[in-house]
Design a protein around this motif. Sequence first.
Motif, PDB file in Angstrom:
ATOM      1  N   GLY A   1       3.481  60.576  -7.063  1.00 42.56           N
ATOM      2  CA  GLY A   1       2.571  59.986  -7.867  1.00 42.56           C
ATOM      3  C   GLY A   1       1.020  59.801  -7.384  1.00 42.56           C
ATOM      4  N   SER A   2       0.270  59.258  -8.165  1.00 38.75           N
ATOM      5  CA  SER A   2      -1.287  59.270  -7.852  1.00 38.75           C
ATOM      6  C   SER A   2      -1.750  57.747  -8.219  1.00 38.75           C
ATOM      7  CB  SER A   2      -2.144  60.234  -8.437  1.00 38.75           C
ATOM      8  OG  SER A   2      -1.922  61.467  -8.140  1.00 38.75           O
ATOM      9  N   LEU A   3      -2.561  57.316  -7.562  1.00 30.14           N
ATOM     10  CA  LEU A   3      -3.253  56.020  -8.078  1.00 30.14           C
ATOM     11  C   LEU A   3      -4.789  56.035  -7.563  1.00 30.14           C
ATOM     12  CD1 LEU A   3      -1.044  52.936  -7.189  1.00 30.14           C
ATOM     13  CD2 LEU A   3      -1.611  53.618  -9.181  1.00 30.14           C
ATOM     14  N   ARG A   4      -5.685  55.451  -8.383  1.00 27.61           N
ATOM     15  CA  ARG A   4      -6.928  55.323  -7.794  1.00 27.61           C
ATOM     16  C   ARG A   4      -7.377  54.079  -7.526  1.00 27.61           C
ATOM     17  NH1 ARG A   4     -13.079  56.939 -10.231  1.00 27.61           N
ATOM     18  NH2 ARG A   4     -12.471  55.142 -11.560  1.00 27.61           N
ATOM     19  N   LEU A   5      -7.657  53.572  -6.425  1.00 27.01           N
ATOM     20  CA  LEU A   5      -8.214  52.058  -6.212  1.00 27.01           C
ATOM     21  C   LEU A   5      -9.590  51.860  -6.322  1.00 27.01           C
ATOM     22  CD1 LEU A   5      -6.119  51.326  -2.885  1.00 27.01           C
ATOM     23  CD2 LEU A   5      -5.365  51.487  -5.219  1.00 27.01           C
ATOM     24  N   SER A   6     -10.138  50.977  -6.537  1.00 20.74           N
ATOM     25  CA  SER A   6     -11.621  50.527  -6.879  1.00 20.74           C
ATOM     26  C   SER A   6     -11.759  49.350  -5.937  1.00 20.74           C
ATOM     27  CB  SER A   6     -11.893  50.282  -8.279  1.00 20.74           C
ATOM     28  OG  SER A   6     -11.583  51.563  -9.068  1.00 20.74           O
ATOM     29  N   CYS A   7     -12.862  49.269  -5.573  1.00 17.00           N
ATOM     30  CA  CYS A   7     -13.553  48.288  -4.831  1.00 17.00           C
ATOM     31  C   CYS A   7     -15.010  47.812  -5.405  1.00 17.00           C
ATOM     32  CB  CYS A   7     -13.534  48.257  -3.270  1.00 17.00           C
ATOM     33  SG  CYS A   7     -14.471  47.197  -2.265  1.00 17.00           S
ATOM     34  N   ALA A   8     -15.159  46.765  -6.145  1.00 16.03           N
ATOM     35  CA  ALA A   8     -16.424  46.411  -6.690  1.00 16.03           C
ATOM     36  C   ALA A   8     -17.095  45.534  -5.646  1.00 16.03           C
ATOM     37  CB  ALA A   8     -16.385  45.758  -7.978  1.00 16.03           C
ATOM     38  N   ALA A   9     -18.262  45.850  -5.538  1.00 15.96           N
ATOM     39  CA  ALA A   9     -19.124  45.347  -4.082  1.00 15.96           C
ATOM     40  C   ALA A   9     -20.294  44.340  -4.955  1.00 15.96           C
ATOM     41  CB  ALA A   9     -19.792  46.049  -3.465  1.00 15.96           C
ATOM     42  N   SER A  10     -20.560  43.265  -4.447  1.00 14.05           N
ATOM     43  CA  SER A  10     -21.884  42.383  -4.953  1.00 14.05           C
ATOM     44  C   SER A  10     -22.419  41.701  -3.753  1.00 14.05           C
ATOM     45  CB  SER A  10     -21.623  41.596  -5.848  1.00 14.05           C
ATOM     46  OG  SER A  10     -20.412  40.572  -5.675  1.00 14.05           O
ATOM     47  N   GLY A  11     -23.612  41.219  -3.922  1.00 14.57           N
ATOM     48  CA  GLY A  11     -24.177  40.486  -2.787  1.00 14.57           C
ATOM     49  C   GLY A  11     -25.011  41.112  -1.665  1.00 14.57           C
ATOM     50  N   PHE A  12     -24.866  42.370  -1.579  1.00 15.29           N
ATOM     51  CA  PHE A  12     -25.777  43.190  -0.599  1.00 15.29           C
ATOM     52  C   PHE A  12     -26.158  44.212  -1.450  1.00 15.29           C
ATOM     53  CE2 PHE A  12     -22.283  46.238   0.761  1.00 15.29           C
ATOM     54  CZ  PHE A  12     -21.445  45.761   0.005  1.00 15.29           C
ATOM     55  N   THR A  13     -26.885  45.160  -0.546  1.00 15.93           N
ATOM     56  CA  THR A  13     -27.610  46.443  -0.880  1.00 15.93           C
ATOM     57  C   THR A  13     -26.510  47.569  -0.608  1.00 15.93           C
ATOM     58  OG1 THR A  13     -29.826  46.061  -0.528  1.00 15.93           O
ATOM     59  CG2 THR A  13     -29.250  48.161  -0.774  1.00 15.93           C
ATOM     60  N   PHE A  14     -25.504  47.802  -1.662  1.00 17.27           N
ATOM     61  CA  PHE A  14     -24.404  48.726  -1.256  1.00 17.27           C
ATOM     62  C   PHE A  14     -24.608  49.749  -0.884  1.00 17.27           C
ATOM     63  CE2 PHE A  14     -19.948  49.621  -1.944  1.00 17.27           C
ATOM     64  CZ  PHE A  14     -19.837  50.745  -2.736  1.00 17.27           C
TER      65      PHE A  14
ATOM     66  N   ARG B   1      -5.008  62.510   5.305  1.00 14.38           N
ATOM     67  CA  ARG B   1      -6.056  63.452   5.156  1.00 14.38           C
ATOM     68  C   ARG B   1      -5.121  64.563   4.287  1.00 14.38           C
ATOM     69  NH1 ARG B   1      -7.234  64.606  10.226  1.00 14.38           N
ATOM     70  NH2 ARG B   1      -9.213  63.138   9.966  1.00 14.38           N
ATOM     71  N   GLY B   2      -5.944  64.984   3.220  1.00 15.98           N
ATOM     72  CA  GLY B   2      -5.456  66.389   2.270  1.00 15.98           C
ATOM     73  C   GLY B   2      -4.789  65.536   1.253  1.00 15.98           C
ATOM     74  N   ARG B   3      -4.505  64.262   1.243  1.00 15.98           N
ATOM     75  CA  ARG B   3      -3.775  63.339   0.034  1.00 15.98           C
ATOM     76  C   ARG B   3      -4.812  62.408  -0.674  1.00 15.98           C
ATOM     77  NH1 ARG B   3       0.351  60.507   0.799  1.00 15.98           N
ATOM     78  NH2 ARG B   3      -0.017  59.687   3.015  1.00 15.98           N
ATOM     79  N   PHE B   4      -5.551  61.842   0.376  1.00  8.34           N
ATOM     80  CA  PHE B   4      -6.401  60.499  -0.333  1.00  8.34           C
ATOM     81  C   PHE B   4      -7.760  61.250  -0.101  1.00  8.34           C
ATOM     82  CE2 PHE B   4      -3.636  56.377   1.075  1.00  8.34           C
ATOM     83  CZ  PHE B   4      -2.696  57.284   0.592  1.00  8.34           C
ATOM     84  N   THR B   5      -8.502  60.701  -1.036  1.00 12.18           N
ATOM     85  CA  THR B   5      -9.854  60.872  -1.071  1.00 12.18           C
ATOM     86  C   THR B   5     -10.983  59.539  -1.260  1.00 12.18           C
ATOM     87  OG1 THR B   5      -9.627  63.202  -1.846  1.00 12.18           O
ATOM     88  CG2 THR B   5     -11.869  62.414  -2.000  1.00 12.18           C
ATOM     89  N   ILE B   6     -11.705  59.455  -0.297  1.00 14.10           N
ATOM     90  CA  ILE B   6     -12.518  58.164  -0.444  1.00 14.10           C
ATOM     91  C   ILE B   6     -13.976  58.666  -1.150  1.00 14.10           C
ATOM     92  CG2 ILE B   6     -13.547  58.636   1.783  1.00 14.10           C
ATOM     93  CD1 ILE B   6     -13.707  55.412   2.022  1.00 14.10           C
TER      94      ILE B   6
ATOM     95  N   LEU C   1     -10.765  55.167  -3.908  1.00 13.49           N
ATOM     96  CA  LEU C   1      -9.956  55.665  -2.959  1.00 13.49           C
ATOM     97  C   LEU C   1      -8.791  56.391  -3.863  1.00 13.49           C
ATOM     98  CD1 LEU C   1      -9.062  56.269  -0.137  1.00 13.49           C
ATOM     99  CD2 LEU C   1      -7.110  54.520  -0.238  1.00 13.49           C
ATOM    100  N   GLN C   2      -9.069  57.688  -4.043  1.00 13.01           N
ATOM    101  CA  GLN C   2      -8.063  58.388  -4.780  1.00 13.01           C
ATOM    102  C   GLN C   2      -6.897  58.956  -4.096  1.00 13.01           C
ATOM    103  OE1 GLN C   2      -8.138  59.549  -8.219  1.00 13.01           O
ATOM    104  NE2 GLN C   2      -6.145  59.968  -7.721  1.00 13.01           N
ATOM    105  N   MET C   3      -5.931  58.479  -4.469  1.00 15.07           N
ATOM    106  CA  MET C   3      -4.518  58.651  -3.764  1.00 15.07           C
ATOM    107  C   MET C   3      -3.606  59.531  -4.397  1.00 15.07           C
ATOM    108  SD  MET C   3      -3.665  54.844  -2.023  1.00 15.07           S
ATOM    109  CE  MET C   3      -3.300  54.297  -3.718  1.00 15.07           C
TER     110      MET C   3
END
Lengths: 120, 107
Positions: free
Chosen positions: A16-29, A65-70, A81-83
């Motif tokens: 299967g697949s999942l997409r992880l997210s990381c929301a950033a704040s407090g700095f110039t991303f 590599r080949g399965r995950f994409t940042i 992170l697309q997994m």
Amino acid sequence: EVQLLESGGGLVQPGGSLRLSCAASGFTFSGYGMTWVRQAPGQGLEWVSAITGSGGSSYHADSVRGRFTISRDNSKNTLYLQMNSLRVEDTALYYCAKDDAPGGGYYDYWGQGTLVTVSS
Amino acid sequence: DIQMTQSPSSLSASVGDRVSITCRASQSVSPWLAWYQQKPGKAPKVLIYKASSLESGVPSRFSGSGSGTEFTLTISSLQPDDFATYSCQQYNSYPKTFGQGTKVEIK
């Protein structure tokens, strides 16, 4: 104050697949490279994927590599992170981490992690 | 890829003890070596960067040394808050590999 908040983890079947997210704040991303690091239950830290501040360059561990994409969306201050083709051995707590300096380096801030469980 | 090997994998020590952990790289990574502390259920926290530089806010009982392929993290006088797992990481080149970790337990 720098904050990194991961989301998107969960239970998924092998293949299967999942997409992880990381929301950033407090700095110039857009000025900093970002990284995903994972930790399997009871195991050490494993570097997974990294991306430069502009998003122009990315790097992946051989194991993904080949399965995950940042990727990143600097307009939304969010790292992804697309997994795909997930395996049981991808089960881990996934952390996002910020480079200490614009040119890249060690990780001075980490999120609290999001848990990915791959199981049938 | 650069392999990072820590020793020991675990150790038992008492409050007040001097503790040293070694990290060896499969090729030179100088000076791009960091040490992290991790407590159960928490994210890692950087202690040392560039092999021997103390991160802001980290107690001075922590120190790092070494060059080339061999590095050491030393805790001069172990405190109750220091019982944790310690990991080294090279950031000389991608992939930025970690050591397997050293768990410091209470004797």
